[in-house]
Enzyme design. Sequence first.
Site, PDB file in Angstrom:
ATOM      1  N   ARG A   1       0.857  -1.180  -0.181  1.00  0.00           N
ATOM      2  CA  ARG A   1       0.117  -0.088   0.111  1.00  0.00           C
ATOM      3  C   ARG A   1       0.774   1.173  -0.128  1.00  0.00           C
ATOM      4  O   ARG A   1       1.539   1.497   1.047  1.00  0.00           O
ATOM      5  CB  ARG A   1      -0.993  -0.070   1.426  1.00  0.00           C
ATOM      6  CG  ARG A   1      -1.636   1.412   1.364  1.00  0.00           C
ATOM      7  CD  ARG A   1      -2.698   1.305   2.513  1.00  0.00           C
ATOM      8  NE  ARG A   1      -2.110   0.693   3.823  1.00  0.00           N
ATOM      9  CZ  ARG A   1      -1.842   1.347   4.939  1.00  0.00           C
ATOM     10  NH1 ARG A   1      -1.536   2.615   4.531  1.00  0.00           N
ATOM     11  NH2 ARG A   1      -1.405   0.841   5.696  1.00  0.00           N
TER      12      ARG A   1
ATOM     13  N   HIS B   1      -3.741   4.114   4.689  1.00  0.00           N
ATOM     14  CA  HIS B   1      -4.803   3.107   4.803  1.00  0.00           C
ATOM     15  C   HIS B   1      -6.237   3.899   4.167  1.00  0.00           C
ATOM     16  O   HIS B   1      -6.902   3.164   3.369  1.00  0.00           O
ATOM     17  CB  HIS B   1      -5.124   2.477   6.195  1.00  0.00           C
ATOM     18  CG  HIS B   1      -6.187   1.573   6.100  1.00  0.00           C
ATOM     19  ND1 HIS B   1      -6.262   0.612   5.957  1.00  0.00           N
ATOM     20  CD2 HIS B   1      -7.459   2.066   6.900  1.00  0.00           C
ATOM     21  CE1 HIS B   1      -7.331  -0.196   6.117  1.00  0.00           C
ATOM     22  NE2 HIS B   1      -7.976   0.682   6.576  1.00  0.00           N
TER      23      HIS B   1
ATOM     24  N   TYR C   1       3.784   5.417  11.396  1.00  0.00           N
ATOM     25  CA  TYR C   1       4.280   4.252  11.707  1.00  0.00           C
ATOM     26  C   TYR C   1       5.249   3.385  10.817  1.00  0.00           C
ATOM     27  O   TYR C   1       5.513   2.463  10.963  1.00  0.00           O
ATOM     28  CB  TYR C   1       3.062   3.361  11.770  1.00  0.00           C
ATOM     29  CG  TYR C   1       2.008   3.229  10.794  1.00  0.00           C
ATOM     30  CD1 TYR C   1       2.355   2.330   9.804  1.00  0.00           C
ATOM     31  CD2 TYR C   1       0.822   4.312  10.914  1.00  0.00           C
ATOM     32  CE1 TYR C   1       1.236   2.392   8.503  1.00  0.00           C
ATOM     33  CE2 TYR C   1      -0.094   4.030   9.576  1.00  0.00           C
ATOM     34  CZ  TYR C   1       0.216   3.084   8.600  1.00  0.00           C
ATOM     35  OH  TYR C   1      -0.782   3.333   7.607  1.00  0.00           O
TER      36      TYR C   1
END
Length: 394
Positions: free
Chosen positions: A287, A291, A300
């Site tokens: 990805r 998200h 993160y």
Amino acid sequence: MESTAARTPRRSAGSKAGTTGTKRTRTTAKKDAGTEPQLVQLLTPEGKRVKNAEYDKYVAGITPEELRGLYRDMVLTRRFDAEATSLQRQGELGLWASLLGQEAAQIGSGRATREDDYVFPTYREHGVAWCRGVDPANLLGMFRGVNNGGWDPNSNNFQLYTIVIGSQTLHATGYAMGVAKDGADSAVIAYFGDGASSQGDVAESFTFSAVYNAPVVFFCQNNQWAISEPTEKQSRVPIYQRAQGFGFPGVRVDGNDVLGVLAVTRWALERARGGEGPTLVEAFTYRMGAHTTSDDPTRYRGDEERQAWEAKDPILRLRRYLEASNHADEGFFAELEAESEALGKRVREAVRAMPDPDHFAIFENAYADGHALVDEERAQFAAYQASFADEGGN
């Protein structure tokens, strides 16, 4: 790897799964016998075609026109996905889940399906929707809040988007069990992510599909991150190996290789149509963006990880192959660029022409005969909305 139905074809050697980001140290999951997970790949990141004895036959005879078609699908899908992200940032959509980086996984698998196959998506399968003939504007209507999906699932054999994580795999399994009982010559494919693989619904669908030999393909897009949790927090083994415990084959394919995905998905769908039961396909991809537009991936994961995957870009690798094989010229790419800009404009205009969503529609049809708690919540929301008017707001 053995299955109760068939022996899984061997897979070509793959690449290392683990990477390290500056925001979080990622550990590599324990490998069986100290080996890396196997990976089917027909097209390298450099755009070079590699042979695979087991899967080449599933893309044998593919024409330059078909290759250009796959490239076109990926480019246009990326374009309207980018437009949707921009529209959300401008306040035209409430939310958007981008597929950036996953175009090959979706277009390759989507183009492997037949018209009579049935597809059960999550909420990110914009490329698969494109392959099934769903207009991009219909996808955006749901994210604007003006419809509950925007298309008739039976007109495209493409179910409405599913927001509840993993539940669509049970729906697909039940549908596939019905297909088998009807004796139909078709298959079902269910999409889910690496995070959803930890859901009980997915495990239950694996059990039922195996026991009833349902003609279903479970297509996991392992994009490395379940929001902020890395894949190794989901499984101690590569996801495709989970199929062994349920008694059916699993295979990992390079999810950024559209030819590899096309071949593996065709193989899995043919197994299903031939009465050989379910298959788990793990498309190993990434990805590239957030998200959803409410997420901040910089919290993160580090830039190094994304940069490493940018070098594996699915669109760039197919373009390199097309150019090296003289299957496409600059005229083709220029025309496609113009077509993609026209698509972006059409989607933008379609969304801006949509009505503003009814703020109170969420309270309707929750219960057939109404409910006291819903009535209370509606009243609270009405008071909240009125408070803006009292302050001179909109």
